[in-house]
Enzyme design. Structure first.
Site, short mmCIF file in Angstrom:
data_model
loop_
_atom_site.label_atom_id
_atom_site.label_comp_id
_atom_site.label_asym_id
_atom_site.label_seq_id
_atom_site.Cartn_x
_atom_site.Cartn_y
_atom_site.Cartn_z
N GLU A 75 0.83 -1.28 -0.15
CA GLU A 75 0.02 -0.06 0.14
C GLU A 75 0.75 1.33 -0.13
O GLU A 75 0.50 2.27 -0.68
CB GLU A 75 -0.99 0.00 1.28
CG GLU A 75 -2.08 -0.92 1.11
CD GLU A 75 -3.23 -0.82 2.17
OE1 GLU A 75 -2.79 -0.21 3.53
OE2 GLU A 75 -4.26 -1.17 2.03
N GLU A 315 -7.07 19.12 37.86
CA GLU A 315 -7.61 20.07 38.06
C GLU A 315 -6.95 21.55 38.05
O GLU A 315 -7.29 22.62 37.61
CB GLU A 315 -8.33 20.34 39.34
CG GLU A 315 -9.54 19.06 39.46
CD GLU A 315 -10.38 19.31 40.95
OE1 GLU A 315 -11.49 18.83 40.74
OE2 GLU A 315 -9.57 19.96 41.82
#
Length: 567
Positions: A75, A315
Site C-alpha cells: 500500500e 484540576e
C-alpha cells in the site's frame, strides 16, 4: 534382564518457541512473544495501528535481538513509510544502509490483475525469498494482504494461494506478521486468514462518549497460553505500548518502613508515626477542605528525602499548583529543578481511563518514582461509567502495589444530605490501606476544617477529629477542645479556651492568696515558736543559775562546818 528406560524429570516442561515482539506489554500478554517460525495475523480497521505494530516488531528485532527483517508493503511506498515512522525514532534508511532491513514496495493495481485459472503468487515468493536471503532475515512483515487479492473473485484460487503463502512462510522458518483489514462479519475481508494463522490479534480503535481508546485482543494462539481480555494500548513518541494488567494476584511484597505524612501534627495521629511504604492512602472530602494541600505536603516531604515523586493533577496546571503552594511556604519548583518531582496536568477527558493508566505505567518505567499522587481520582468518573471506573482504579492500585510505590489519592465528595459515599470514594475505600477524611465543621456563623482517620491497616491510630487551620506558615493541627455538646471548633473553641484560661488564672490567684496566707501564718507560728523558745531558754537559764547557787551554797556550808576530833 529387562532394561528400564529412565523417565524424564517431571519438572521439565515443554517451552513453546517464541519470538519476542519488543513491544512493551505485548510479550507479557502473549507469554513470551509471537510463535517462532510461524505466521501471525494482525487485523483491524483503518487507523488502528497495524502497520506501526508490524514495523516496531521489525525494528525492535534488529536493535534489541539482532534479528534482521523484511517489510513488504502493498500500500505505502518505501519513502512514505520511512517518513511516517521517523517521528517515532525509527530510522529505516540507516538500517537499510547497514543491510539489516529490506523495505520493498509491491505495487498492485486492480485494473492490471487478470483473473485466470493459473493465477498464483510464485512471483511474490521469488521476490520475498530474495529479500529474506539478502539480509538473512528472521522476521518478515506483509502489509496488507488484501491488496494481493483485490481483483480476485474466485474463492477457490484465493483460498489455495492463501494456504500456500502461509505454508511457504512456515517452511522458510521466518516469524511473519501479516496484516489484514477487518471484514463486516469476519475478522478479515476474506474470512480465511484467521483460520490458517497460528496467532491472530485484532486491533480496535473505538470512540465512546467522544473519548477514543485503542484496544488489542488475542483471538487465538495455537500451542500457547495467552491473555484473553481486551488490552488498551497507546501510540506515542516511543511507539506502541500495551497495558497487560487485568487483575493481579495478591502476592506483592510489603514493607514495614514508615514514611512521614509531611503535615505537622498528623504523624502523631498514627501510632507508628506515618504511612507504611508501598501503601495506598485516600484523602476524601468536600471542596475547599485542603485535600490538594495535604497531598502537596506529602510530595514535598518525599522530595526532601530525595524520593522521586509523580504528581498527576486533573484540576490545576503545574504553574498554578506551584504558585498556590508557595503562599503557604511549600516550594515545589526546587524539587522539579532537581529532577525529583514531575507534575503531569491534564483534563481526564484527554484520554480514556485505560490510557491514563498506561501513561502512568510508562512513567513508572521511565522515571522510577517511589511516590505517586493523583489529585483527584473523582474526576475520572467523567470519562467512564461506574464499572469502568472501578476496574481502572483496581488495576491502578494493583500496579502500584506490585512496584512497591507509595500512592496518595484525593477524592472530591459532593455536599449532600445522604450518607452514601461518592463513586470514586466507594470504589477505592475498601482497597486502600489508609483512609483520611477532611470535612467542614460548621458552627454559628463560621466554617472550620476537621480531619480524622477512618482506617489504617496494620497500625493503631487516633479516633479524634482534629481541627486544623491554614495560614502563611502552612497547616497547623489544633488541640482537641471538648464542650457540653461535643468537639468545639472556631470561635467556640477560642471561647472555651478563654474560659479555661480565666478559670486557670482565677484558680492560680486563689492558690497564690492561700500561699501568702499560709506564709503569713507560718511566719506567725515561727515567731511564736521563737518566743516560746526564748522563754524556755530563760527558764532553763534561771534554773541553771539557781542550781549553781544552791550547789555553791552547799559547798560552802560543808567547808565551814567544824570537823569532830576522834578520841
Amino acid at each position: 534382564m529387562r532394561k528400564i528406560k529412565p523417565s524424564k524429570p517431571q519438572d521439565e516442561k515443554f517451552s513453546f518457541p517464541k519470538t519476542p515482539t519488543g513491544v512493551e506489554g505485548l510479550d507479557e500478554i502473549t507469554d513470551g512473544g509471537f510463535p517462532k517460525g510461524r505466521p501471525t495475523l494482525i487485523c483491524g480497521g483503518a487507523g488502528c495501528g497495524k502497520t506501526l505494530l508490524s514495523m516496531q516488531f521489525l525494528i525492535k528485532g534488529i536493535t534489541d535481538f539482532s534479528e534482521h527483517g523484511v517489510f513488504m508493503s502493498f500500500e505505502e511506498p518505501s519513502k512514505d513509510l520511512s517518513l511516517n515512522v521517523k517521528s517515532l525514532g525509527f530510522d529505516l534508511d540507516k538500517l537499510k544502509a547497514e543491510k539489516k532491513l529490506v523495505v520493498d514496495y509491491v505495487r498492485v493495481e486492480r485494473s492490471e490483475i487478470e483473473e485466470t485459472g493459473e493465477y498464483d503468487l510464485e512471483g511474490l515468493f521469488i521476490r520475498l525469498n530474495h529479500a529474506i536471503d539478502s539480509v538473512n532475515a528472521k522476521r518478515v512483515v506483509l502489509d496488507t494482504i488484501e491488496s494481493l487479492f483485490a481483483g480476485l473473485d474466485n474463492q477457490a484460487i484465493l483460498r489455495a494461494e492463501l494456504r500456500r503463502l502461509f505454508h511457504w512462510l512456515k517452511e522458510k522458518g521466518v516469524t511473519a506478521i501479516i496484516t489484514g483489514e477487518r471484514g463486516e462479519a469476519t475478522l478479515t475481508r476474506q474470512g480465511l486468514e484467521e483460520y490458517v494463522s497460528d496467532c491472530v490479534i485484532i486491533l480496535d480503535h473505538r470512540v465512546i462518549e467522544q473519548v477514543s481508546t485503542r484496544r488489542l485482543r488475542i483471538i487465538k494462539y495455537r500451542g500457547s497460553t495467552h491473555g484473553t481480555n481486551e488490552y488498551p494500548f497507546l501510540i506515542d513518541e516511543d511507539g506502541i505500548s500495551v497495558l497487560p494488567i487485568t487483575s493481579l494476584k495478591l502476592n506483592n511484597e510489603v514493607s514495614s518502613e514508615l514514611v512521614s505524612t509531611g503535615v505537622p501534627g498528623l504523624d502523631t495521629m498514627f501510632v507508628g508515626g506515618g504511612f507504611y511504604r508501598g501503601s495506598n492512602i485516600l484523602i476524601s472530602g468536600t471542596a475547599g477542605t485542603a485535600k490538594t494541600t495535604i497531598a502537596c505536603y506529602f510530595a514535598n516531604e518525599q522530595c526532601k528525602k530525595h524520593e522521586k515523586t509523580v504528581f498527576f493533577a486533573f484540576e490545576e496546571s503545574p504553574q498554578q499548583l506551584i504558585r498556590n503552594m508557595k503562599s503557604i511556604g511549600i516550594d515545589l519548583e526546587k524539587h522539579i529543578d532537581k529532577g525529583l518531582l514531575q507534575i503531569h496536568a491534564s483534563r481526564p477527558s484527554l484520554n480514556g481511563l485505560e490510557l491514563h493508566l498506561l501513561t502512568l505505567r510508562k512513567l513508572i518505567k521511565d522515571f522510577k518514582p517511589t511516590t505517586v499522587i493523583l489529585d483527584p481520582i473523582s474526576n475520572l468518573i467523567t470519562v467512564g461509567n461506574e464499572n469502568e471506573v472501578r476496574s481502572m482504579l483496581v488495576r491502578l492500585i494493583d500496579m502500584l502495589k506490585a512496584n512497591n510505590i507509595t500512592a496518595l489519592f484525593t477524592s472530591l465528595n459532593k455536599q449532600n444530605d445522604n450518607l452514601r459515599p461518592d463513586l470514586a470514594e466507594e470504589s477505592v475505600s475498601s482497597l486502600v490501606d489508609t483512609w483520611i477524611t477532611v470535612r467542614d465543621m460548621e458552627g454559628i456563623g463560621e466554617r472550620n476544617r476537621g480531619i480524622f482517620i477512618v482506617k489504617s491497616r496494620g497500625m493503631g491510630h487516633s479516633n479524634q477529629v482534629r481541627e486544623f487551620v491554614i495560614g502563611s506558615k502552612g497547616i497547623e493541627l489544633l488541640d482537641v477542645e471538648f464542650g457540653p455538646e461535643g468537639i468545639l471548633t472556631g470561635a467556640a473553641r477560642k471561647s472555651n479556651q478563654l474560659q479555661r484560661t480565666v478559670k486557670a488564672m482565677k484558680l492560680q490567684s486563689d492558690l497564690d492568696r492561700k500561699d501568702r496566707e499560709i506564709d503569713r501564718k507560718r511566719k506567725v507560728l515561727e515567731a511564736n515558736i521563737a518566743a516560746l523558745k526564748n522563754e524556755f531558754e530563760s527558764v532553763v537559764e534561771e534554773l541553771g543559775i539557781l542550781k549553781a547557787t544552791e550547789d555553791l551554797h552547799s559547798k560552802i556550808m560543808i567547808e565551814n562546818t567544824p570537823k569532830t576530833k576522834k578520841k
